[in-house]
Design a protein around this motif. Sequence first.
Motif: not given
Length: 532
Positions: A98-118
Motif C-alpha cells: 500500500g506504500v508507493e515506493c521508488l524501486i531500482t533493480a540492476n539487470d544482471p543479464t547486461v554486462r553483469g549488471g555493471a553501471s555505465n554512465p547512463w
Amino acid sequence: MTVLASALNTADPEYREHREAMLAKLAALDTEHAKALAGGGEKYVERHRGRGKLLARERVELLLDPDTPFLELSPLAAWGSDYTVGASLVTGIGVVEGVECLITANDPTVRGGASNPWSLRKALRANDIALANRLPVISLVESGGADLPSQKEIFIPGGAVFRDLTRLSAAGIPTIAVVFGNSTAGGAYVPGMSDHTIMVRERAKVFLGGPPLVKMATGEESDDESLGGAEMHARVSGLADHFAVDERDALRQARRVVARLNHRKAHADPGPAVPPKYDEDELLGIVPGDLRTPFDPREVVARIVDASDFDEFKPLYGTSLTTGWATLHGYPVGILANARGVLFSEESQKAAQFIQLANQRDIPLLFLHNTTGYMVGKEYEQGGIIKHGAMMINAVSNSRVPHLSVLMGASYGAGHYGMCGRAYDPRFLFAWPSAKSAVMGPQQLAGVLSIVARQSAAAKGRPYDDEADAALRAMVERQIESESLPMFLSGRLYDDGVIDPRDTRTVLGLCLSAIHTAPYEGARGGFGVFRM
Ligand code: COA
C-alpha cells in the motif's frame, strides 16, 4: 457548463492520417522498449535463469502488490549510445504494502549488471524523484559495480549514488536494499548506506574486495562466503538485518519491512476521479504528423482531465496559450497548453499571472508543450518580448508547486524553458512519440547556419559555394532532426520516458499520486524581480 466541447471528427481523413502517423511511431517505440525488456539477450537470460535466479523485472513484479501498476521510468536510457537500451537498470514507481515506493533493480543479464554512465544518470534521476516526492527507495541489487572500461565517466560522479542514499535517510525517507548477488567494492555501500538490508543465502556477495583482490593486497587466502556471504553478514558483521533463504523469501521480507515503515502520505486521498467524457483512444489522432500544422490542445485536455471539465482562465487574451483549471484523477491541476506554437508577450504575461495564481492556491501545474518558442521580429522585440518571456521563465523557475510536463509536439527554443523543460525541474517530464525538442527546428537551424556562413564568406571577400551549401544544409537538417526525436532525448535522460498518448491520463494520475506523498506549498512571494 465548463465541460469542453470537441470538434474532433474521427471520420475525417486528417484524423485518420494523424492516427496512422502516431501508430507508426508507437510501433517504432515498441521495438526500442523491447530491447530494454530483452536485457542482455537470450544467452545471458538463459544463463541467469539456469542459475535459478529471477530476472530484474520478475523481482520487481513479485515485490509489488498484486495487480498494481508499475510506472517504469527512463526505459530508453542509453538509447543511441554504445550501451544496451535500458542501461542495465530498471527504475520506477510501484506500490508495496500500500506504500508507493521508488524501486531500482540492476539487470544482471547486461554486462553483469555493471553501471555505465547512463545507468548512473538513471539511478541519480530515480534518487531525485524519491527525494522530491518522499518515496521510500527499494534497491534490488545484483551488479558488477562500475562498468570498468567506462570508469573515468562514472567513478567520480558515481559517489553521488551512496551520498543520495544517506541523504534520503537523513530526510526521513526510508531506504531498503535487497541483495541478490554481487554487490562489491563501491556497490557494497548500497546495503552499507541503506536503512534496512536483506541478503539472500549463498547468493549475496557483499565485500569491499573479493578473494583475488584480498590475496593481492594482504596475501590472505579467503572465499566469497567468509568475506561477504549473507550468513556471515547476518550472524557476524551485522550488515544484514534479514537473512533470506531464497529470492522469493527476500522479496517477501522486503514487503514486511515496508509494511512496518509507518510511511504516511502528506496529503489525504483526492476526490473522485470521473473519467473524461471523450475516448482517450482519440488522443492518437490529434497531433499532426507535420508539427507546423497547429492543433487545439483543448482536444487533449478534454481527453485527460476528469469529466472533461475545464475552467479556462483568460480565454480571450493571449490565445496561443490555453490556461485553466481542472482535476485529474481527483487532484486539482492548473494547465498551460500551447495552442498555436508561438508565444507572444500576451501569452508570456498570462502564463506568469497564472503560475502565480496556482502558487497562491497550492495547485500543481501541468505544462502541455507544443511551442516553437517566443516570437521574433522587430515589432515583437520593440514590444518587449524578452522582458515578457523573462517574466514567464521567472515564474516557472521560482514556482514552488509541483510541475508536470508533457511534450506533445514541438518544444523548441526558450519556449521549452518557459513551459518547464527539463532544466526547470518538473517533478516528471514525459514525451509523446510525436514530440520534437531542440534549440530550433532543423530547417531553421540549417538555414541560420547557412546565412551566417554566407555572411562570413562575404566579409572575407571569398566566393560562396552554393552547391556545398545545399549539401551542408541537408546534412545539418538530418542531424538536428535525429537529435530532436524523443527516443534520442529519452536515451540521454532528458525525459522520464516516451509514452503512448492514450496512457497520458493514467501516467499523470500515477505521478500526481506520487507527488502527493510529500507536502508542498506554493510560493507566496519569492519570485525574482519581474521586469515590467
Ligand atoms: N565492467 C564491465 N564489464 C563487466 C563487469 C564490469 N564491472 N562485470 C562483468 N562484466 C562483463 C563480463 O566481462 C562479461 O562480458 P562477456 O560476456 O562479454 O565476456 C559479462 O559482463 C558477464 O560477466 P560474467 O563474469 O560472465 O557474469 P557472472 O554473472 O558470472 O559474474 C560478476 C558477474 C559481476 C560477479 C563478475 O562479472 C565480476 O566479478 N565482475 C567484476 C566485478 C568488479 O570487481 N567490479 C568492480 C567494482 S567497482
